[in-house]
Design an enzyme around this catalytic site. Structure first.
Site, short mmCIF file in Angstrom:
data_model
loop_
_atom_site.label_atom_id
_atom_site.label_comp_id
_atom_site.label_asym_id
_atom_site.label_seq_id
_atom_site.Cartn_x
_atom_site.Cartn_y
_atom_site.Cartn_z
N ASP A 1 33.35 60.07 37.62
CA ASP A 1 32.78 60.10 38.97
C ASP A 1 32.96 61.51 39.51
O ASP A 1 33.66 62.33 38.91
CB ASP A 1 33.36 59.00 39.87
CG ASP A 1 34.77 59.28 40.33
OD1 ASP A 1 35.26 60.38 40.09
OD2 ASP A 1 35.36 58.39 40.95
N ASP B 1 28.30 63.22 45.07
CA ASP B 1 27.66 62.47 46.16
C ASP B 1 28.57 62.47 47.37
O ASP B 1 29.74 62.85 47.30
CB ASP B 1 27.34 61.04 45.72
CG ASP B 1 28.56 60.27 45.24
OD1 ASP B 1 29.56 60.93 44.85
OD2 ASP B 1 28.54 59.05 45.25
N CYS C 1 49.08 31.74 35.93
CA CYS C 1 48.26 32.43 34.94
C CYS C 1 48.98 32.31 33.61
O CYS C 1 50.21 32.16 33.57
CB CYS C 1 48.12 33.89 35.36
SG CYS C 1 47.38 34.96 34.12
N CYS D 1 48.33 34.63 30.96
CA CYS D 1 48.07 35.84 30.16
C CYS D 1 49.36 36.27 29.46
O CYS D 1 50.41 35.68 29.67
CB CYS D 1 47.52 36.95 31.05
SG CYS D 1 48.74 37.78 32.08
N CYS E 1 52.19 36.91 32.01
CA CYS E 1 52.70 35.76 32.76
C CYS E 1 53.32 34.71 31.84
O CYS E 1 54.18 33.94 32.27
CB CYS E 1 51.59 35.17 33.61
SG CYS E 1 50.90 36.38 34.74
#
Ligand SMILES: [Zn+2]
Length: 522
Positions: free
Chosen positions: A92, A127, A279, A281, A284
């Protein structure tokens, strides 16, 4: 042909969302894509680890930070080597820093040539993010962005090795967003980015986010890839994809983790608000909320970032699965209940008729799975709107027959079809036109029997009940226009709900200049 082009190939579509493949100079990424923001000077989870764990092929990093902190190293080694990632690296422009700190210290051309020199795959002209500002200020940001983009494209010239993205600004002012798109259209861009969603999301103005994306997507048309800058939270992934965003980057996984915040598919919780870890994952599954709270800050930051990334990629996979099944709308219906502001955004999307018309044109004619409808909002989904419109246009009673037979049972198998017709022929004399009733669609001519989605729609009884009068009136209109003299309402097996068929008969008796008979064979 000016500078390098991104190639975007769409594989599956639903609403305005699509599963596609973005190719940039021989490298590929599947979309919709969550594009993690990599902090080049402090990778809490290294880009190479993200790539391996989540099959992630595209990341974004900040050229302003690279320019300020690692200028010589990154010029020499290239951005891929410095961040340790060999997939698509997008940079960016540092426009966000303009928003946060007022100014950047480099000119638009400096920023552009730097991105090119470090080997960015997708580069962004400097931008000026619009954010949430008054119109006068918004006009300035757009003028400055357009001026910078023109200067950039002149400076980099036609032989640039980067794909250049076109940053769309204008925020909440539709004409400014449209102006950006129109200016870029003639310039040969193949990759568009929509800026400034973050302040809208932070302020929970999801409905405004919907209208901003809608304006950009409609002006661009359905084809080119659209990247949403800074779409922070997985709870917005389904709706931004449904609106036609193909990629969205975010640093939230790390920003939230730094503040001990735990991302959920439906919201965010502070670590001290968690009873347990909802969770499973890798993080976790191997720690507890108590251990997390007590561990050393840096390690907790890392583990929470990893969990947050897990949730983002998991939600992304849910969105892809939903597109493939043709059930993105149903995912939206579920996810829109996560927050009242998101629900309001979902309603705003359905009220945007121009957007939905575009969605109707893009949604496939038939799908892998049937439709589940729940309430009146479900009736606004593209497939249902299209199915209703087909019925409106369908020419009923072309043969000018005198008798209409309405039956409540669908039959797709030939054998059952024959049995059904035998049954009806035993009850009705002469030729007749056959319809079915008992669904939200009203009367469906039997010849549309196998057309998706008429017989592939599952509805709760309560929805049909709440639409009873509308369904009856629509049936009366269809039959009266066709000029039938005799109408048989046949009830075979189970009614839509007790009394529906009788109610239809009574309504038609009142409304039509015809003889209406209710028949319930034993
Ligand atoms: Zn987790």
């Amino acid at each position: 042909m000016p500078w390098m082009k991104a190639v975007f190939e769409v594989r599956h579509k639903d609403i305005l969302g699509r599963i596609g493949v973005l190719t940039v100079g021989g490298k590929k990424a599947e979309t919709p894509a969550f594009v993690p923001v990599i902090n080049p000077v402090n990778q809490v989870v290294p880009a190479s680890e993200i790539a391996e764990m989540f099959n992630c092929n595209i990341v974004i990093t900040n050229s302003y930070i690279l320019f300020r902190r690692l200028r010589d190293e990154v010029r020499e080694r290239g951005v891929h080597a410095v961040i340790g990632f060999d997939g698509i690296v997008m940079t960016d422009s540092g426009g966000y820093q303009v928003l946060q700190y007022g100014e950047v210290e480099a000119s638009p051309v400096d920023v552009a040539l730097f991105q090119e020199a470090i080997g960015s795959d997708i580069a962004t002209p400097l931008d000026r993010p619009t954010g949430l500002v008054r119109r006068g200020q918004a006009v300035k940001t757009v003028e400055e962005t357009l001026k910078n983009v023109k200067a950039t494209m002149e400076a980099v010239g036609p032989s640039s090795r980067c794909v250049w993205s076109a940053p769309i600004q204008g925020g909440l002012y539709p004409d400014l967003v449209e102006k950006c798109v129109d200016e870029y259209r003639g310039m040969g861009f193949s990759y568009y980015c929509l800026g400034s969603p973050t302040p809208l999301m932070t302020a929970y103005k999801y409905d405004k986010l919907v209208s901003m994306i809608s304006v950009a997507r409609r002006r661009l048309g359905p084809v080119p890839p659209l990247h949403l800058f800074g779409a922070g939270h997985p709870m917005v992934f389904p709706i931004v994809v449904a609106l036609g965003c193909d990629l969205f980057d975010s640093a939230s996984y790390a920003l939230f983790a730094a503040e001990d915040r735990y991302i959920l598919p439906y919201g965010t919780a502070r670590l001290d608000q968690l009873y347990s870890l909802p969770c499973s994952c890798s993080v976790c599954g191997s720690t507890t909320v108590k251990e997390l709270r007590q561990m050393e800050k840096r390690e907790r930051f890392r583990l929470l970032s990893l969990h947050n990334l897990n949730v983002c990629f998991q939600e992304l996979n849910q969105v892809r699965q939903a597109i493939w099944e043709g059930r993105l709308f149903e995912l939206l219906e579920r996810r829109s209940r996560a927050h009242p502001a998101l629900y309001q955004a979902f309603q705003a999307m359905l009220e945007d008729t121009q957007l939905i018309d575009l969605a109707v044109s893009q949604t496939p004619l038939s799908k892998r799975r049937g439709l589940f409808l729940y309430d009146r909002y479900s009736l606004l989904r593209p497939e249902v709107r299209r199915a209703m419109a087909w019925l409106e246009k369908f020419e009923v009673n072309k043969e000018r027959l005198e008798t209409a037979v309405l039956v409540n049972v669908w039959s797709t198998a030939v054998k059952e079809h024959t049995t059904l017709l035998e049954k009806i022929n035993g009850l009705v004399n002469g030729r007749y036109e056959l319809f079915t009733y008992g669904t939200v669609y009203g009367l469906i001519p039997y010849s549309l029997n196998n057309v998706f989605p008429y017989s592939q729609t599952t509805t709760p009884e309560t929805l049909i009940r709440s639409l009873e009068n509308e369904i009856y009136e629509k049936a009366a209109r269809t039959l009266s226009k066709a000029g039938f003299k005799h109408v048989y309402v046949i009830l075979l097996g189970r009614d839509a709900y007790p009394g529906f068929a009788k109610g239809l008969t009574n309504h038609l008796t009142q409304a039509l200049q015809a003889e209406v008979k209710f028949v319930k064979p034993t």
